[in-house]
Design an enzyme around this catalytic site. Structure first.
Site, short mmCIF file in Angstrom:
data_model
loop_
_atom_site.label_atom_id
_atom_site.label_comp_id
_atom_site.label_asym_id
_atom_site.label_seq_id
_atom_site.Cartn_x
_atom_site.Cartn_y
_atom_site.Cartn_z
N HIS A 163 78.87 -19.91 -87.71
CA HIS A 163 79.97 -19.46 -86.85
C HIS A 163 79.76 -18.01 -86.40
O HIS A 163 79.99 -17.65 -85.25
CB HIS A 163 81.29 -19.60 -87.62
CG HIS A 163 82.46 -19.25 -86.79
ND1 HIS A 163 82.97 -20.13 -85.86
CD2 HIS A 163 83.16 -18.12 -86.67
CE1 HIS A 163 83.95 -19.55 -85.24
NE2 HIS A 163 84.10 -18.32 -85.70
N CYS A 167 64.40 -27.53 -75.61
CA CYS A 167 65.81 -27.39 -75.26
C CYS A 167 66.67 -27.05 -76.47
O CYS A 167 67.88 -27.00 -76.39
CB CYS A 167 66.34 -28.65 -74.58
SG CYS A 167 66.32 -30.10 -75.64
C1 PEP Z 1 68.13 -30.12 -80.81
O1 PEP Z 1 68.22 -30.87 -81.79
O2 PEP Z 1 67.38 -29.11 -80.76
C2 PEP Z 1 68.93 -30.40 -79.62
C3 PEP Z 1 68.74 -29.72 -78.50
O3 PEP Z 1 69.92 -31.33 -79.74
P1 PEP Z 1 71.35 -30.99 -80.43
O4 PEP Z 1 71.37 -29.52 -80.75
O5 PEP Z 1 72.38 -31.40 -79.46
O6 PEP Z 1 71.28 -31.85 -81.64
#
Ligand code: PEP
Ligand code: MG
Length: 571
Positions: free
Chosen positions: A204, A502
């Site tokens: 957080h 990502c």
């Molecule tokens: C990840 O796992 O890096 C991702 C981009 O998906 P999420 O954070 O939504 O699980």
């Protein structure tokens, strides 16, 4: 609870010798100021001095009601002035404090003869056990329950409620970890940096620091030993906290950082290295609103549209038409030559979606989540793909579609077939080590890969990404995680197909350079992180990115990797 919080130098008991503490860097930037130390426990002396046996059951329950009412009102007042996620969490905490079940549990323990403080603790623990058993987002509310308990106990024993008082001078807030109620309303003009002893990059504290845009270092061993008022120099890029630094050197570094940040604000894209290798910088979005605001950032499109976040409050699956409208809002924000990578539902584990998630799994992070939901419910995926395809036609925006939580090449091939049948580009996320190890074979059946470093780190290190005690493991700079990213990027280079990142790693300007050096072709992140990443990349040649990748891969641990990359980039 905050029992001692001041910034006066007089109370400092530690040596004036400079010391260097290390933690996990979360928000880049340099800040200097006296430590404002937030201690989160109720004073043991005040607890020992409280005589609970003097209260009969009725008086004890009245004292509990009064304390709970004051705590809940405090949360509600803070919720009124907070916004977004912070306001939601505070409102939920107010409701939790007033929960009749909690009152009933406390009363039961009072009836059985336990004193008030023991009854409050037992009542809260009963809820902690239930929430922990439910897992996912509910388990995360355990921190809030314990925060409520400390506040209620403070009122009962006549101590001030925990919290972070407004400092008189711009200060560095030092805490074990921060609850939403502590951070709501923090003013970045007076709290210039955050340093916590616990917590990881997804805690957080980290989220709030990113929102406030102030330097932040979490998981800093030894932070709580710092006395109030100790001058601190915080470097949110290197992950260091220096006590008693030379004041003129500290002020120079803060000024240099201010100039760098001012320069960042003028970076306009598109992304490229200093010698002109293009790197697509993309945004992570959750819905139409966040897409419209991200479309103002210097991005070439969306690298991750987390569709499940549109449905967290939905009991029933929206129709194809309704889904089309929702997706079209996001795609429509990126017309004019930009593209959107839509991720199919990643329901389950920490993102329960009522109409999709399987109930009662023993271990939901390793259970039926993401693409796996389509094994027993293929129509759910088919309907979502229909809606994405329809939204692409309606908006004219190019849509790429990828599946989360893919573990085998056969899964990737099946998924790609369904996506291509609808005339869209098909990819899969690399979040499971098996997908990284077989990236070259995955690329034989899909058009692109996108590395989700948050889950790839969780599954490689076998460490829950939400566990603050494991923050040193849930770090994408871990050598094993970097190896898997490098394998995946190299597979992309050889296949001549795009491989993006990502996860949160893409938002780290230093790591971003190393990722590009490994062969990653796009970086997708929160829109607010795009300019620092783009500006840093524009100062570094591709050769240096490759050296940075090599140095990071050769390092023995995350700190050594960061230091090696920083030395190369700034050397
Ligand atoms: C990840 O796992 O890096 C991702 C981009 O998906 P999420 O954070 O939504 O699980
Ligand atoms: Mg993921």
């Amino acid at each position: 609870m905050v029992t001692s919080t001041d910034t006066s130098h007089g109370s400092s008991s530690d040596a004036r010798e400079p010391a260097l503490l290390h933690g996990t860097p979360v928000v880049p930037g340099v800040a200097y100021g006296p430590a404002l130390v937030a201690r989160t426990e109720v004073s043991p002396d005040a607890i020992a001095a409280f005589d609970g046996s003097a209260l009969d059951e009725e008086a004890a329950l009245t004292a509990f009601d009064s304390a709970v009412g004051t705590v809940a009102d405090g949360f509600a007042r803070k919720a009124e002035v907070a916004s977004g996620a912070a306001a939601e969490v505070l409102t939920a905490s107010a409701g939790l404090a007033r929960d009749k079940g909690l009152r009933g549990a406390v009363r039961k323990h009072l009836r059985s003869g336990e004193d008030l403080l023991a009854s409050v603790h037992a009542g809260v623990e009963q809820f902690v056990t239930v929430f922990t058993g439910m897992g996912g987002l509910m388990a995360e509310r355990v921190t809030d329950l314990r925060d409520i308990e400390r506040r209620v106990v403070a009122h009962i024993v006549g101590e001030p409620e925990p919290g972070v008082p407004t400092p008189q001078t711009p200060s560095v807030l030092v805490a074990e970890d921060l609850a939403p109620a502590d951070t709501a309303g923090l003013d970045p003009a007076v709290v210039v940096a955050l340093v916590t002893e616990r917590g990881g990059p997804t805690s957080h504290t980290a989220i709030i620091a990113r929102q406030l845009g102030i330097p932040c270092v979490v998981g800093t061993a030894g932070a709580l030993a710092v006395s109030a008022g100790t001058p601190l120099l915080v470097d949110g890029t290197a992950g260091t906290v220096e006590t008693h630094p030379d004041e003129s050197v500290a002020l120079e570094r803060v000024e240099a950082d201010r100039e760098t940040r001012a320069a960042l604000a003028t970076w306009t894209g598109p992304g490229h290295t200093a010698d002109g290798t293009p790197v697509k910088l993309l945004a992570n979005v959750a819905d139409g609103d966040s897409a419209r605001s991200a479309s103002e950032a210097p991005v070439e499109g969306v690298g991750l549209f987390r569709t499940e976040l549109c449905f967290l409050n939905r009991k029933d699956e929206p129709s194809v038409e309704e889904q089309t409208g929702i997706y079209a809002q996001v795609l429509g924000a990126f017309d004019g030559g930009r593209y959107v990578v839509v991720r199919t539902l990643d329901a389950g584990s920490d993102k329960p979606v009522a109409f999709a998630t399987h109930e009662g799994e023993e271990n939901p992070a390793l259970g039926v989540r993401g693409l796996r939901l389509s094994f027993s419910n293929p129509d759910l995926l088919e309907r979502q793909l229909d809606a994405i395809a329809a939204a692409a036609v309606e908006t004219g925006t190019e849509a790429w579609v990828m599946a989360p939580m893919v573990a085998t090449v056969a899964e990737a091939a099946d998924f790609a077939e369904g996506v291509r049948r609808r005339g869209l580009k098909a990819g899969v996320m690399v979040e499971v080590p098996s997908a990284a190890l077989l990236a070259h074979r995955m690329l034989e059946v899909v058009d692109f890969l996108s590395i989700g470093t948050n889950d790839l780190t969780q599954y490689t290190m076998a460490a829950d990404r939400m566990a603050t005690d494991l923050a040193h493991l849930t770090d994408p700079w871990q050598p094993a995680v970097l190896q898997l990213i490098a394998i995946t990027a190299e597979a992309g280079r050889q296949a001549g197909k795009p491989v993006g990142v990502c996860g949160e790693a893409a938002a780290d300007p230093l790591l971003a350079c190393a990722l590009v050096g490994m062969g990653v072709t796009s970086l997708s992140m929160a829109a607010a992180a795009v300019r620092p990443v783009g500006a840093r990349l524009a100062t570094v040649s591709m050769d240096t990115c490759e050296d940075a990748a090599e140095a990071a891969l050769a390092a023995s641990d995350p700190r050594a990797a960061r230091e090696a990359v920083l030395a190369l980039l700034e050397g």
